[in-house]
Write a protein that holds these residues in place. Structure first.
Motif, PDB file in Angstrom:
ATOM      1  N   GLN A 179      -0.709  -7.343   2.060  1.00  0.00           N
ATOM      2  CA  GLN A 179      -0.487  -6.075   1.356  1.00  0.00           C
ATOM      3  C   GLN A 179      -1.231  -4.934   2.046  1.00  0.00           C
ATOM      4  O   GLN A 179      -0.677  -3.860   2.269  1.00  0.00           O
ATOM      5  CB  GLN A 179      -0.941  -6.209  -0.102  1.00  0.00           C
ATOM      6  N   ASP A 180      -2.504  -5.163   2.409  1.00  0.00           N
ATOM      7  CA  ASP A 180      -3.290  -4.125   3.082  1.00  0.00           C
ATOM      8  C   ASP A 180      -2.752  -3.843   4.480  1.00  0.00           C
ATOM      9  O   ASP A 180      -2.730  -2.690   4.927  1.00  0.00           O
ATOM     10  CB  ASP A 180      -4.763  -4.527   3.159  1.00  0.00           C
TER      11      ASP A 180
ATOM     12  N   GLN B  55       0.302  -1.711   4.066  1.00  0.00           N
ATOM     13  CA  GLN B  55      -0.097  -0.347   3.711  1.00  0.00           C
ATOM     14  C   GLN B  55      -0.586   0.407   4.942  1.00  0.00           C
ATOM     15  O   GLN B  55      -0.235   1.573   5.155  1.00  0.00           O
ATOM     16  CB  GLN B  55      -1.205  -0.381   2.646  1.00  0.00           C
TER      17      GLN B  55
ATOM     18  N   TYR C  25       8.492   0.193   0.052  1.00  0.00           N
ATOM     19  CA  TYR C  25       8.582   1.570   0.521  1.00  0.00           C
ATOM     20  C   TYR C  25      10.018   2.023   0.790  1.00  0.00           C
ATOM     21  O   TYR C  25      10.227   3.119   1.301  1.00  0.00           O
ATOM     22  CB  TYR C  25       7.731   1.753   1.787  1.00  0.00           C
TER      23      TYR C  25
ATOM     24  N   TYR D  11       2.402   1.281   7.121  1.00  0.00           N
ATOM     25  CA  TYR D  11       3.165   2.375   6.512  1.00  0.00           C
ATOM     26  C   TYR D  11       2.419   3.713   6.657  1.00  0.00           C
ATOM     27  O   TYR D  11       3.022   4.728   7.020  1.00  0.00           O
ATOM     28  CB  TYR D  11       3.431   2.074   5.039  1.00  0.00           C
ATOM     29  N   ASP D  12       1.116   3.711   6.416  1.00  0.00           N
ATOM     30  CA  ASP D  12       0.328   4.944   6.535  1.00  0.00           C
ATOM     31  C   ASP D  12       0.364   5.482   7.968  1.00  0.00           C
ATOM     32  O   ASP D  12       0.515   6.690   8.178  1.00  0.00           O
ATOM     33  CB  ASP D  12      -1.121   4.702   6.100  1.00  0.00           C
TER      34      ASP D  12
END
Length: 180
Positions: free
Chosen positions: A162-163, A166, A23, A169-170
């Protein structure tokens, strides 16, 4: 700025690495007077200063916060608090940031149950004794009080790295939109 907190083996370091890689976030690099260790790189691990340079910057009001630990100075520059940065803090350091720049940070607490943390420590080759010591220390540092200081709590157990990254980050992007 994104601040991650969490006990040993909660995934903080790996999440930061993926936030940087996937990111484009940047690790906040702090300042220190301690000697550079083998393999450390100026501007990546720390900004290394002499004690005289550090003390001059204190007088110039350059630092947001600074401490002396083990005979060396450590500090965060005021200019390093930007939206594209991420830092891992312990609860004591977090409280300083909350006092000084609460409106400029989003705090995400990576939390997991002890069994998951223990298993993860063993998988990364910590001994049983090391894992038990870390868990005991974390119990004294990561208290229920922390739940009330953070913006989001994410269970980092039983989720892929990875999840997890994510989700972190979200949540951070959501918080940035809410600040605008």
């Amino acid at each position: 700025m994104l601040v991650l907190v969490g006990p040993s083996a909660s995934g903080k370091t790996q999440v930061v690495q993926l936030l940087i890689k996937n990111y484009g976030m940047k690790k906040m690099v702090t300042y220190t007077t301690r000697p550079k260790r083998v393999g450390e790189v100026e501007g990546i691990d720390y900004h290394f200063l002499t004690k005289e340079e550090f003390q001059k910057r204190i007088l110039d009001n350059f630092f947001l916060e600074h401490v002396i630990y083990n005979g060396n100075f450590y500090g965060t520059s005021k200019s390093s608090i930007t939206d594209d940065k991420v830092v891992i803090l312990e609860p004591v350091g977090l409280k300083h940031y909350i006092e000084l720049v609460r409106d400029k940070i989003t705090i995400i607490y990576l939390k997991s149950d002890e069994k998951f943390l223990y298993d993860r420590m063993i998988r990364r080759h910590d001994t049983h004794e090391q894992a038990m010591q870390r868990l005991a220390l974390d119990k004294t540092v990561f208290t229920d009080e922390l739940d009330n200081l953070v913006d989001y709590i994410i269970d980092s157990g039983d989720i892929s790295l990875q999840d997890l990254t994510q989700e972190v980050y979200d949540k951070y992007m959501q918080a940035l939109k809410n600040h605008d």
